[in-house]
Design a protein around this motif. Structure first.
Motif, PDB file in Angstrom:
ATOM      1  N   ASN A 177      95.706  -5.240 -23.165  1.00 43.56           N
ATOM      2  CA  ASN A 177      97.346  -5.883 -22.611  1.00 43.56           C
ATOM      3  C   ASN A 177      98.456  -5.239 -23.646  1.00 43.56           C
ATOM      4  N   THR A 183     101.047  -0.861 -19.594  1.00 36.73           N
ATOM      5  CA  THR A 183      99.830  -0.326 -20.337  1.00 36.73           C
ATOM      6  C   THR A 183      99.202   0.818 -19.317  1.00 36.73           C
ATOM      7  N   LYS A 184      98.112   1.609 -20.008  1.00 37.17           N
ATOM      8  CA  LYS A 184      96.950   2.234 -19.247  1.00 37.17           C
ATOM      9  C   LYS A 184      95.640   1.879 -19.213  1.00 37.17           C
ATOM     10  N   GLY A 185      94.851   1.984 -18.024  1.00 41.23           N
ATOM     11  CA  GLY A 185      93.378   1.621 -17.606  1.00 41.23           C
ATOM     12  C   GLY A 185      92.968   0.006 -16.778  1.00 41.23           C
ATOM     13  N   ASP A 186      92.220   0.623 -16.409  1.00 40.57           N
ATOM     14  CA  ASP A 186      91.877  -1.028 -15.976  1.00 40.57           C
ATOM     15  C   ASP A 186      92.139  -1.523 -16.559  1.00 40.57           C
ATOM     16  N   THR A 187      92.042  -3.257 -15.852  1.00 38.92           N
ATOM     17  CA  THR A 187      92.102  -4.852 -15.991  1.00 38.92           C
ATOM     18  C   THR A 187      93.530  -4.523 -17.799  1.00 38.92           C
ATOM     19  N   SER A 188      94.210  -4.511 -17.762  1.00 39.75           N
ATOM     20  CA  SER A 188      94.869  -4.594 -18.989  1.00 39.75           C
ATOM     21  C   SER A 188      96.387  -4.512 -18.440  1.00 39.75           C
ATOM     22  N   THR A 225     102.171  -1.035 -15.337  1.00 42.93           N
ATOM     23  CA  THR A 225     100.257  -1.153 -15.625  1.00 42.93           C
ATOM     24  C   THR A 225     100.433  -0.257 -14.091  1.00 42.93           C
ATOM     25  N   THR A 226      99.047   0.541 -14.260  1.00 45.01           N
ATOM     26  CA  THR A 226      97.942   2.143 -13.968  1.00 45.01           C
ATOM     27  C   THR A 226      97.246   1.688 -12.956  1.00 45.01           C
ATOM     28  N   GLY A 227      95.833   1.136 -13.657  1.00 46.98           N
ATOM     29  CA  GLY A 227      94.517   0.664 -13.404  1.00 46.98           C
ATOM     30  C   GLY A 227      94.082  -0.609 -12.489  1.00 46.98           C
ATOM     31  N   ASP A 228      93.335  -0.631 -12.571  1.00 48.49           N
ATOM     32  CA  ASP A 228      93.050  -1.045 -10.867  1.00 48.49           C
ATOM     33  C   ASP A 228      93.048  -2.402 -11.732  1.00 48.49           C
ATOM     34  N   SER A 266      94.920  -4.737 -13.268  1.00 47.73           N
ATOM     35  CA  SER A 266      95.910  -4.910 -14.161  1.00 47.73           C
ATOM     36  C   SER A 266      97.349  -5.322 -13.761  1.00 47.73           C
TER      37      SER A 266
END
Length: 359
Positions: A1, A56-61, A125-128, A130
């Protein structure tokens, strides 16, 4: 985050359990009561005044995550009780086994407090899952009421054998209320999730094409949620009176009841912008089930009442009374208000542009 501010109240401790056994020749009696679970601790107010670029990058971020969460109530203390009387002498007048077990009540959940402030700038943001901007206040759940397990017997060669009990499960704790969630947008706020570039954003990360990520990655989510009520305790009880050829009368009697489930906590108002300062928004999501703007106020559900399994048996007279408790009431939802001048784009299935809910 990129930004994470959180205030969480401590959970209430569980009430002490009881395991009680009593045995006697002519008379055996017991009284047992579990302790009440502790109440949850209060959360604090969360305030944030932000203007910047959050990536942010990545899931749940999450880009920005702000939370005030009340502590949950502790469970009530369970009770296991056994009372047994046995008069073996033919000259005995009576054999009586009696017990009164009471389960402890669940503790109350505490309030989530106000989450407030202002937000401007760019969030990507990029992830699922997120979420771009996520602010919530959540009441703590009520503790579960304690269950009771009871067994009472009377036997032997006396003139009278009687086995009686009254068993009561603990009440469910009340859920805590969610606090207010209020934010202003003093300058333009641009949010993109799942890759891609929202209008007027300076950079792009990822892709918004057919293979775009960002499932469940809402652009902006504000919510106030009441805590659920605790379930009341169940009762399992048996009473047996056995007689012999020397006995004149035997009686088995039981009473069992469960208390009510806890009431759900209320939710409070959720507001973005105001009449004098409309929220200037440019929001784009790329994934499935990714809403652009999502504001909700949800009251907590009432707790279920516990079940009863009770029986009494004897040679001459057997009587049983059982009464189930009521389910807890659901919590009240608050108002949801949006003042905005917005450009919102969603491209995948199940992705609402703007969703306001009071439930």
């Amino acid at each position: 985050n990129a930004v994470f501010l959180q205030s969480i109240g401590g959970g209430g401790g569980a009430g002490g359990s009881v395991n009680n056994a009593s045995a006697g020749g002519n008379l055996s009696a017991s009284f047992s009561m579990g302790a009440t679970g502790g109440n949850g601790g209060e959360a604090g107010i969360v305030s944030a005044y932000l203007d910047g670029t959050f990536i942010t990058k990545g899931d749940t971020s999450y880009g920005v995550l702000l939370q005030s969460i009340g502590g949950g109530g502790g469970a009530g203390g369970a009770v296991t009780s056994n009372a047994s009387a046995s008069a073996t002498s033919a000259n005995s007048t009576f054999a009586l086994g009696a017990s009164v077990p009471i389960g402890g009540d669940g503790g109350s959940g505490s309030w989530g407090q106000t989450v407030q402030g202002s937000i401007s700038g760019v969030i990507q943001t990029t992830g699922d899952s997120s979420i771009g901007f996520f602010a919530q206040s959540v009441g703590g759940g009520g503790g579960a009421g304690a269950s009771v397990t009871n067994s009472t017997t009377a036997s032997g060669s006396s003139n009278l054998q009687a086995s009686t009990s009254v068993a009561m499960g603990g009440a469910g704790g009340t859920g805590g209320s969610g606090g207010q969630v209020n934010f202003l947008v003093p300058n333009k706020l641009t949010i993109s999730t799942g890759g891609g570039t929202a209008a007027n954003a300076s950079t792009s990360i990822g892709s918004s094409g057919a293979d775009a990520a960002g499932a469940g990655a809402h652009g902006l989510l504000l919510q106030s949620v009441g805590g659920g009520g605790g379930q009341s305790g169940s009762v399992l009880s048996s009473n047996v009176a056995t007689s012999s050829s020397n006995s004149s009368f035997s009686l088995g009697a039981s009473g069992a009841l469960t208390r009510d489930g806890g009431d759900g906590g209320s939710a409070s108002s959720v507001t973005l912008g105001n009449a004098r300062q409309l929220a200037d928004l440019a929001i784009q999501t790329a994934g499935d089930g990714a809403y652009g703007v999502f504001l909700q106020s949800v009251g907590g559900g009432g707790g279920a009442a516990g079940s009863i399994n009770s029986g009494a048996a004897s040679g001459n007279l057997s009587a049983s009374m059982a009464m189930g408790g009521a389910g807890g009431s659901g919590g009240r939802a608050g108002t949801v208000i949006l003042y905005a001048d917005a450009a919102v784009s969603t491209v995948r299935e199940g992705s609402y542009g703007v969703l306001l809910q009071s439930i």
